[in-house]
Enzyme design. Structure first.
Site, PDB file in Angstrom:
ATOM      1  N   ARG A 136      -7.310  12.619   0.717  1.00 61.04           N
ATOM      2  CA  ARG A 136      -6.275  13.154   1.610  1.00 61.04           C
ATOM      3  C   ARG A 136      -4.868  12.717   1.221  1.00 61.04           C
ATOM      4  O   ARG A 136      -3.899  13.351   1.605  1.00 61.04           O
ATOM      5  CB  ARG A 136      -6.569  12.799   3.073  1.00 61.04           C
ATOM      6  CG  ARG A 136      -6.295  11.359   3.434  1.00 61.04           C
ATOM      7  CD  ARG A 136      -6.430  11.135   4.929  1.00 61.04           C
ATOM      8  NE  ARG A 136      -7.787  11.306   5.407  1.00 61.04           N
ATOM      9  CZ  ARG A 136      -8.304  10.671   6.457  1.00 61.04           C
ATOM     10  NH1 ARG A 136      -7.560   9.833   7.148  1.00 61.04           N
ATOM     11  NH2 ARG A 136      -9.544  10.854   6.830  1.00 61.04           N
TER      12      ARG A 136
ATOM     13  N   HIS B  14      -5.681   3.517  -1.721  1.00 61.15           N
ATOM     14  CA  HIS B  14      -7.006   3.842  -1.203  1.00 61.15           C
ATOM     15  C   HIS B  14      -7.369   5.237  -1.689  1.00 61.15           C
ATOM     16  O   HIS B  14      -6.796   6.229  -1.234  1.00 61.15           O
ATOM     17  CB  HIS B  14      -6.981   3.789   0.335  1.00 61.15           C
ATOM     18  CG  HIS B  14      -8.303   4.015   0.968  1.00 61.15           C
ATOM     19  ND1 HIS B  14      -8.501   3.938   2.330  1.00 61.15           N
ATOM     20  CD2 HIS B  14      -9.533   4.304   0.442  1.00 61.15           C
ATOM     21  CE1 HIS B  14      -9.771   4.168   2.614  1.00 61.15           C
ATOM     22  NE2 HIS B  14     -10.411   4.410   1.475  1.00 61.15           N
TER      23      HIS B  14
ATOM     24  N   ARG C 246      -9.495   7.825  -1.222  1.00 59.93           N
ATOM     25  CA  ARG C 246     -10.470   8.249  -0.203  1.00 59.93           C
ATOM     26  C   ARG C 246     -11.376   9.337  -0.743  1.00 59.93           C
ATOM     27  O   ARG C 246     -10.983  10.118  -1.609  1.00 59.93           O
ATOM     28  CB  ARG C 246      -9.740   8.766   1.034  1.00 59.93           C
ATOM     29  CG  ARG C 246      -8.875   7.721   1.726  1.00 59.93           C
ATOM     30  CD  ARG C 246      -8.342   8.297   3.016  1.00 59.93           C
ATOM     31  NE  ARG C 246      -9.435   8.556   3.929  1.00 59.93           N
ATOM     32  CZ  ARG C 246      -9.796   7.740   4.914  1.00 59.93           C
ATOM     33  NH1 ARG C 246      -9.134   6.628   5.145  1.00 59.93           N
ATOM     34  NH2 ARG C 246     -10.814   8.046   5.686  1.00 59.93           N
TER      35      ARG C 246
ATOM     36  N   HIS D 103       1.000   6.213   1.703  1.00 63.03           N
ATOM     37  CA  HIS D 103       1.726   7.186   2.523  1.00 63.03           C
ATOM     38  C   HIS D 103       2.854   7.885   1.773  1.00 63.03           C
ATOM     39  O   HIS D 103       3.370   8.905   2.256  1.00 63.03           O
ATOM     40  CB  HIS D 103       2.189   6.545   3.822  1.00 63.03           C
ATOM     41  CG  HIS D 103       1.016   6.193   4.700  1.00 63.03           C
ATOM     42  ND1 HIS D 103      -0.003   7.087   4.948  1.00 63.03           N
ATOM     43  CD2 HIS D 103       0.668   5.050   5.323  1.00 63.03           C
ATOM     44  CE1 HIS D 103      -0.908   6.513   5.707  1.00 63.03           C
ATOM     45  NE2 HIS D 103      -0.541   5.271   5.948  1.00 63.03           N
TER      46      HIS D 103
ATOM     47  N   GLU E  65     -10.690  -9.535   3.224  1.00 67.09           N
ATOM     48  CA  GLU E  65      -9.428  -9.113   3.844  1.00 67.09           C
ATOM     49  C   GLU E  65      -9.729  -8.920   5.320  1.00 67.09           C
ATOM     50  O   GLU E  65     -10.518  -8.034   5.685  1.00 67.09           O
ATOM     51  CB  GLU E  65      -8.906  -7.813   3.216  1.00 67.09           C
ATOM     52  CG  GLU E  65      -7.585  -7.392   3.870  1.00 67.09           C
ATOM     53  CD  GLU E  65      -6.907  -6.216   3.185  1.00 67.09           C
ATOM     54  OE1 GLU E  65      -7.021  -6.087   1.953  1.00 67.09           O
ATOM     55  OE2 GLU E  65      -6.250  -5.434   3.897  1.00 67.09           O
TER      56      GLU E  65
ATOM     57  N   THR F 290     -17.163  -2.792  15.316  1.00 63.37           N
ATOM     58  CA  THR F 290     -16.283  -2.570  16.467  1.00 63.37           C
ATOM     59  C   THR F 290     -14.852  -2.965  16.146  1.00 63.37           C
ATOM     60  O   THR F 290     -13.909  -2.417  16.698  1.00 63.37           O
ATOM     61  CB  THR F 290     -16.761  -3.374  17.698  1.00 63.37           C
ATOM     62  OG1 THR F 290     -17.067  -4.690  17.262  1.00 63.37           O
ATOM     63  CG2 THR F 290     -17.965  -2.741  18.336  1.00 63.37           C
TER      64      THR F 290
ATOM     65  N   GLU G 135      -8.637   0.277  -3.056  1.00 65.19           N
ATOM     66  CA  GLU G 135      -9.506   0.322  -1.872  1.00 65.19           C
ATOM     67  C   GLU G 135     -10.439   1.507  -2.032  1.00 65.19           C
ATOM     68  O   GLU G 135     -10.001   2.603  -2.380  1.00 65.19           O
ATOM     69  CB  GLU G 135      -8.675   0.524  -0.602  1.00 65.19           C
ATOM     70  CG  GLU G 135      -7.823  -0.645  -0.237  1.00 65.19           C
ATOM     71  CD  GLU G 135      -6.983  -0.351   1.010  1.00 65.19           C
ATOM     72  OE1 GLU G 135      -7.177   0.698   1.645  1.00 65.19           O
ATOM     73  OE2 GLU G 135      -6.126  -1.168   1.308  1.00 65.19           O
TER      74      GLU G 135
ATOM     75  N   HIS H 244      -3.558  -4.418   7.796  1.00 60.79           N
ATOM     76  CA  HIS H 244      -3.642  -3.255   8.682  1.00 60.79           C
ATOM     77  C   HIS H 244      -2.740  -3.432   9.902  1.00 60.79           C
ATOM     78  O   HIS H 244      -2.930  -4.350  10.695  1.00 60.79           O
ATOM     79  CB  HIS H 244      -5.072  -2.942   9.153  1.00 60.79           C
ATOM     80  CG  HIS H 244      -5.202  -1.508   9.592  1.00 60.79           C
ATOM     81  ND1 HIS H 244      -5.608  -0.495   8.760  1.00 60.79           N
ATOM     82  CD2 HIS H 244      -4.917  -0.924  10.764  1.00 60.79           C
ATOM     83  CE1 HIS H 244      -5.588   0.646   9.412  1.00 60.79           C
ATOM     84  NE2 HIS H 244      -5.174   0.418  10.631  1.00 60.79           N
TER      85      HIS H 244
ATOM     86  N   ASN I  69       0.857  -1.185   0.000  1.00 65.14           N
ATOM     87  CA  ASN I  69       0.000   0.000   0.000  1.00 65.14           C
ATOM     88  C   ASN I  69       0.896   1.239   0.000  1.00 65.14           C
ATOM     89  O   ASN I  69       1.644   1.461   0.958  1.00 65.14           O
ATOM     90  CB  ASN I  69      -0.892  -0.044   1.246  1.00 65.14           C
ATOM     91  CG  ASN I  69      -1.843   1.125   1.309  1.00 65.14           C
ATOM     92  OD1 ASN I  69      -1.440   2.250   1.028  1.00 65.14           O
ATOM     93  ND2 ASN I  69      -3.078   0.888   1.685  1.00 65.14           N
TER      94      ASN I  69
HETATM   95  N1  PXP Z   1      -5.655  -3.061   4.161  1.00 67.88           N
HETATM   96  C1  PXP Z   1      -6.625  -2.121   4.186  1.00 67.88           C
HETATM   97  C2  PXP Z   1      -7.992  -2.494   3.724  1.00 67.88           C
HETATM   98  C3  PXP Z   1      -6.348  -0.819   4.616  1.00 67.88           C
HETATM   99  O1  PXP Z   1      -7.320   0.115   4.624  1.00 67.88           O
HETATM  100  C4  PXP Z   1      -5.027  -0.494   5.014  1.00 67.88           C
HETATM  101  C5  PXP Z   1      -4.703   0.879   5.491  1.00 67.88           C
HETATM  102  O2  PXP Z   1      -4.889   1.800   4.498  1.00 67.88           O
HETATM  103  C6  PXP Z   1      -4.062  -1.491   4.942  1.00 67.88           C
HETATM  104  C7  PXP Z   1      -4.406  -2.775   4.534  1.00 67.88           C
HETATM  105  C8  PXP Z   1      -2.623  -1.217   5.285  1.00 67.88           C
HETATM  106  O3  PXP Z   1      -2.496  -0.852   6.631  1.00 67.88           O
HETATM  107  P1  PXP Z   1      -1.094  -0.358   7.152  1.00 67.88           P
HETATM  108  O4  PXP Z   1      -0.800   0.920   6.442  1.00 67.88           O
HETATM  109  O5  PXP Z   1      -1.306  -0.184   8.616  1.00 67.88           O
HETATM  110  O6  PXP Z   1      -0.085  -1.415   6.813  1.00 67.88           O
END
Ligand code: PXP
Length: 251
Positions: A60, A54, A56, A14, A162, A112, A81, A202, A11
């Site tokens: 952002r 992602h 969004r 960032h 996932e 939750t 995503e 995540h 991903n």
């Molecule tokens: N999977 C999904 C569905 C996510 O939304 C994210 C975060 O954007 C990730 C994986 C990756 O999470 P992390 O950046 O904490 O590795």
């Protein structure tokens, strides 16, 4: 003993977060750094099996133009995503990425565990899944490791889930970690038993990956923050290669 590699979806959101911290709105520029497409190419060179972004609703980090440019990289397996909205479905159906992962964006859609609340939005998620599948896109649902959500996911017709590893990652090195890992383990077994492909993601990092690899039936891990953070020291190619080297385990 044979070894089965788990796919690594990187991903790269960032990298765009860093760019947007300086260049956005009136400051958007063709010369904005870092170049997210070049970063993606380096992640692929490091061994990423897929690239996850992602898009969004608040844009952002990743922008529409980023997604369009990344989709054009030869051979890239793009996992988009996105939220369950008509606008995003229209965007995805035009783009036709290999995969879409439906994720929650508004508070009401979140369980939750932090995953998409499929159980209370079954019709909406099913319709979204069908629209995406009609465009030839593989659909995955980002859900907590919860039996109710997993059985609901199966009912939508989506072939992939996932499982949200955030609760485990937050509990890592605390007494609660074992229970969270056990919940993920049960979730993997249930989803696999229902015939679903099991991905996870995540909060996975170079440390807690050892525990994540004890989970059964994993097909793909989506990892962003820890890899991009390490890339600040090593470069993204090396950061991806290092994570990739961990993703082999006894079959
Ligand atoms: N999977 C999904 C569905 C996510 O939304 C994210 C975060 O954007 C990730 C994986 C990756 O999470 P992390 O950046 O904490 O590795």
């Amino acid at each position: 003993m044979s070894h089965r590699p788990i796919h690594l979806g990187v991903n790269i959101d960032h990298a765009a977060t860093l760019r947007q911290a300086r260049y956005r709105g009136a400051h958007a520029s063709h010369h904005a750094e870092p170049d997210v497409v070049a970063f993606t190419r380096e992640a692929l060179a490091g061994g990423a099996d897929g690239i996850t972004v992602h898009l969004r609703e608040d844009r952002r980090h990743i922008q529409d133009a980023d997604v369009l440019a990344i989709a054009k990289i030869p051979g890239v397996r793009l996992n988009l995503e996105m939220a369950c909205t008509a606008a995003m479905v229209a965007f995805a159906c035009q783009l036709r990425p290999a995969a879409v992962c439906l994720v929650p964006e508004s508070r009401e859609e979140v369980t939750t565990e932090g995953g998409l609340d499929v159980a209370t939005q079954l019709t909406r998620v099913t319709e979204t899944t069908q629209a995406l599948q009609a465009a030839g896109i593989e659909v995955s649902l980002f859900i907590g490791p919860d039996a109710r959500q997993i059985t609901a996911a199966k009912a939508t017709g989506a072939p992939v889930v996932e499982l949200h590893t955030g609760a485990f990652a937050n509990a890592w090195k605390s007494p609660a970690a074992d229970a969270e890992l056990a919940r993920l383990h049960a979730g993997c077994e249930l989803a696999h038993g229902l015939g679903l492909v099991v991905n996870a993601g995540h909060g996975i990092n170079y440390d807690n990956i050892r525990s994540i690899l004890t989970l059964p039936h994993l097909h793909e891990l989506n990892i962003g923050h820890s890899i991009v953070a390490r890339a600040l020291f090593t470069g993204i190619r090396s950061a991806v290669a290092e994570m990739k080297s961990h993703l082999v385990r006894p079959a």
